[in-house]
Design a protein around this motif. Sequence first.
Motif, PDB file in Angstrom:
ATOM      1  N   ALA B  44       0.828  -1.212   0.000  1.00 25.88           N
ATOM      2  CA  ALA B  44       0.000   0.000   0.000  1.00 25.88           C
ATOM      3  C   ALA B  44       0.855   1.253   0.000  1.00 25.88           C
ATOM      4  N   GLU B  45       1.984   1.213   0.701  1.00 26.34           N
ATOM      5  CA  GLU B  45       2.802   2.426   0.794  1.00 26.34           C
ATOM      6  C   GLU B  45       3.540   2.728  -0.512  1.00 26.34           C
ATOM      7  N   LEU B  46       3.483   1.803  -1.468  1.00 18.91           N
ATOM      8  CA  LEU B  46       4.095   2.047  -2.782  1.00 18.91           C
ATOM      9  C   LEU B  46       3.081   2.508  -3.821  1.00 18.91           C
ATOM     10  N   LEU B  47       1.835   2.741  -3.372  1.00 17.42           N
ATOM     11  CA  LEU B  47       0.749   3.101  -4.293  1.00 17.42           C
ATOM     12  C   LEU B  47       0.322   4.535  -4.055  1.00 17.42           C
ATOM     13  N   PRO B  48       0.888   5.476  -4.816  1.00 19.51           N
ATOM     14  CA  PRO B  48       0.517   6.873  -4.585  1.00 19.51           C
ATOM     15  C   PRO B  48      -0.935   7.129  -4.992  1.00 19.51           C
ATOM     16  N   VAL B 106       6.697  -1.983  -9.420  1.00 17.38           N
ATOM     17  CA  VAL B 106       7.222  -1.054  -8.414  1.00 17.38           C
ATOM     18  C   VAL B 106       8.755  -0.998  -8.400  1.00 17.38           C
ATOM     19  N   TYR B 107       9.410  -2.054  -8.845  1.00 19.15           N
ATOM     20  CA  TYR B 107      10.877  -2.068  -8.971  1.00 19.15           C
ATOM     21  C   TYR B 107      11.244  -2.867 -10.207  1.00 19.15           C
ATOM     22  N   TYR B 124       7.990   2.322 -16.414  1.00 19.80           N
ATOM     23  CA  TYR B 124       8.682   1.318 -15.585  1.00 19.80           C
ATOM     24  C   TYR B 124       9.885   1.994 -14.909  1.00 19.80           C
ATOM     25  N   PRO B 125      10.018   1.853 -13.587  1.00 19.16           N
ATOM     26  CA  PRO B 125      11.074   2.581 -12.850  1.00 19.16           C
ATOM     27  C   PRO B 125      12.420   1.860 -12.916  1.00 19.16           C
ATOM     28  N   LYS B 126      13.042   1.872 -14.084  1.00 17.21           N
ATOM     29  CA  LYS B 126      14.179   0.999 -14.348  1.00 17.21           C
ATOM     30  C   LYS B 126      15.508   1.538 -13.811  1.00 17.21           C
ATOM     31  N   LYS B 127      16.249   0.610 -13.260  1.00 18.91           N
ATOM     32  CA  LYS B 127      17.656   0.779 -12.925  1.00 18.91           C
ATOM     33  C   LYS B 127      18.438  -0.290 -13.695  1.00 18.91           C
ATOM     34  N   GLU B 232      18.270   0.136  -2.022  1.00 18.36           N
ATOM     35  CA  GLU B 232      17.181  -0.672  -2.566  1.00 18.36           C
ATOM     36  C   GLU B 232      16.200  -1.038  -1.455  1.00 18.36           C
ATOM     37  N   GLU B 233      14.920  -1.207  -1.825  1.00 18.36           N
ATOM     38  CA  GLU B 233      13.896  -1.576  -0.847  1.00 18.36           C
ATOM     39  C   GLU B 233      13.104  -2.804  -1.281  1.00 18.36           C
TER      40      GLU B 233
END
Lengths: 266, 266, 266, 266
Positions: B44-48, B106-107, B124-127, B232-233
Amino acid sequence: MATVHGFFHPRTATGRSSLVPSPPWHYSGDLLTVEYRTDPARVAELLPAPLEPAEEDPGAVALIWADWQSCAADGAELLDPVRSQYKECFAVVRCSYRGRTYSRCVYIWVDKDFAIARGLHQGYPKKLGSIHQTRPHPYGPAPRLAPGARFGATLAAADRRLAQAVVTLEEESATNGFVNGHPMAHHRRLPAIDRPGTLALDELVESGAAAFEAGPAWRGTAELELFEAPTEELAALRIEEPIGAYYRQVGVVWNGGRLLESATGG
Amino acid sequence: MATVHGFFHPRTATGRSSLVPSPPWHYSGDLLTVEYRTDPARVAELLPAPLEPAEEDPGAVALIWADWQSCAADGAELLDPVRSQYKECFAVVRCSYRGRTYSRCVYIWVDKDFAIARGLHQGYPKKLGSIHQTRPHPYGPAPRLAPGARFGATLAAADRRLAQAVVTLEEESATNGFVNGHPMAHHRRLPAIDRPGTLALDELVESGAAAFEAGPAWRGTAELELFEAPTEELAALRIEEPIGAYYRQVGVVWNGGRLLESATGG
Amino acid sequence: MATVHGFFHPRTATGRSSLVPSPPWHYSGDLLTVEYRTDPARVAELLPAPLEPAEEDPGAVALIWADWQSCAADGAELLDPVRSQYKECFAVVRCSYRGRTYSRCVYIWVDKDFAIARGLHQGYPKKLGSIHQTRPHPYGPAPRLAPGARFGATLAAADRRLAQAVVTLEEESATNGFVNGHPMAHHRRLPAIDRPGTLALDELVESGAAAFEAGPAWRGTAELELFEAPTEELAALRIEEPIGAYYRQVGVVWNGGRLLESATGG
Amino acid sequence: MATVHGFFHPRTATGRSSLVPSPPWHYSGDLLTVEYRTDPARVAELLPAPLEPAEEDPGAVALIWADWQSCAADGAELLDPVRSQYKECFAVVRCSYRGRTYSRCVYIWVDKDFAIARGLHQGYPKKLGSIHQTRPHPYGPAPRLAPGARFGATLAAADRRLAQAVVTLEEESATNGFVNGHPMAHHRRLPAIDRPGTLALDELVESGAAAFEAGPAWRGTAELELFEAPTEELAALRIEEPIGAYYRQVGVVWNGGRLLESATGG
């Protein structure tokens, strides 16, 4: 409902995962610069309206290698150097906007993802590459900073060599070249998700160093070669006339820029 | 004054230098999926806002490894495979938007720059990372697609291992999991160049496959480990309860999405 | 006093650190082979006495790309695929020794250190490189194994492209080529630590597959290009006449060889 | 019949392809050294007969990071720095042989193939790794060489972090540590091709610098962490007691060694 934090993606509850922390960004680095003249038409075609060719010496190009250590304000990356060290090679031209001369990076390759992320913010058109430059050293066979010292510099991407240079130093210099000496005029653009051929973000931005310190510049000559590749056009900036080559160690702070114009949503 | 072309930077007179060509983008790949439940609060905390947790099974996570060959419409990249092949590992959760269930990455870590560029377009939040997964093979010691076959999968970034899994296949399966089965709801955000803490681009977009084909899915079990790292999380999505694991070969076409909402300029 | 264990360095009390475990070594892989004729003199000059040119077709060369998964007897590497997967590109010629025809690898590039270690044992003259080859896939844009299918293959080292090929399949084939079809005759040599120009180890060894299984071979044609580089001589094996190209999936076991002659200490 | 040339493989008519040219080899580099004491039994078990533990301080270990530029006598590699620059991290202990104290490298990771080749000649048990160390710099956020300066150093292999250190400088120092201060006693071993468990080459060799120059050493303290990995035993050299940490810039020439004993063919 949640709020997520972080300067860049991925944004999380803590912000800790952000690919790059918030500016200011601090840099220590060594710059190896090769300046030359190409056909001004090759530069002009890389300057989208409203940018125009620079009034003087519109075919001047700087190809710059940089070996960086960078970090955010707390310097944490410096102690985990896989997160602070990166190398880049970039081509800079000059242009004119509303009567003022700007520098503009038209091609750039880096070797770390955090550098790509910073480039997206700053408007540098970064790709990944493999970049190498000789480092001066006080002992052993590597060159000292002295007349006659020779430095190699190479760039490759997608398994192909794109550029190589050998720079021979001659003397200390009052300048480190002139092509990369202006504020940068860059575009920040992202295509629209739903309307092919249109842009969701379309900004012309200006930025430059918020702080700058440097050692003496050295001036010399360069042998520079550019190579063709199927997905690159660096070699189209053909070397018509050498200008000079430079070596300098610098410290830089970057801390935001300003919006010159926006066509976003236009 | 000039016009520059190209779907992505660097934009040039020809468009040939663009880090990635225009969609549609075509993909052939092998997916190794591990699904599990974490504390729903961590999802939930990753869903703005305005995203909300999925109504059912809100703690479900899919960690997916993919081994891709991709190209634009003319397929040119396939014949220069350094430009078509890449690997990725990504974490997907589900969320709810206006009463509809979406998947959301999310990652994600990839190993090529063109994949980063496509991710910027798609949200996509790419690294960058180092991603490996066992490939099935009909001869020698590598596993066949058969009951009992075992596949390893690993993820590292910045010289640290972040995740590793061993998947053991049991049987063909009607599904390839459920967490990554919805349209994707992603944000596309870029910070403003001049107003710290504000965004120049802030879009919620939806996209999914324009075409999809696939072989039989295989179902099995996974031993999955997640590891801490300073930036990283992923490991915060702690494994509370395994759901299942899947292997499938797919062909996908991606060809744009649609804007759900935009706060750009807001 | 201690005894150390391990097939290869670093040797320790447990042997667990060895860069590569003891043979037998097991391999699953895909081979893309391009055969052609070069000037026989270019092959002959790579065959140190007592090797002689092959009696028939002494200018035949095979340039082979291979995409491997490999492991020792317990298969542990397969579940940590960063330790099992590697790619290689190698040039094979034929030669004659005491009236028998052998294959001989004259150049080879790999992308993992454990592959270098195995090559030192087997007499393959390995360097690091960046190697890519298109993989067949049943879905999406990647080629099926079928007439007309096209595969790209590339080799780079030290940031320079050394070779690239496009192979077009025509039909199933009774053979996978002939140049790499004999036992290998390789030298294992290490310079003496104290007598410049002399060798501490100087062996001619023979080895081959201890077990072999394979799918159907496919035959086709290739467009092959070789490129010059300052520290490479692959391009000296200039393409005078194409022979053919092949694709095949194989399983191989390697389990030692035999000493043909030794000049060690000679 | 032909003669082939070259210090190392692949040997050719010209010798130009050799993975590394003949010694002497010249090096410019920065060394970051962390010394500590481990259980002497862990060192002793890494010292094969006839080596014995050092008489004094037999549990002393030096873990050394080095950032090198290297070349052969003509210096050609310096102008193509992808061929001269490499980094390494290595663990050194001391031992006794016939009453004399030697240093001995028990583990070492490098990031280039030419460095692996030199190690095979010199008896360094090299693997590939990812190695990083903070570099001092006169401008910007990177540390100056001064009291309080902090340097990070990290090592990873096979996608796992194996070691990390933070070194804080205190003052100039008369020494750069003592563990790596003796001639090196190394084994050069290669398994026999045909007799499992036996060696084709089995030498104990001594070597050291043929020439050495250096700047002032700096002394400080280190926080060092070692991490477990399935195929590594560096962490078995557990940190029982810190000794010190050092930073120094050096120039080195290596030009062969001498054979202490050989069991080759024994």
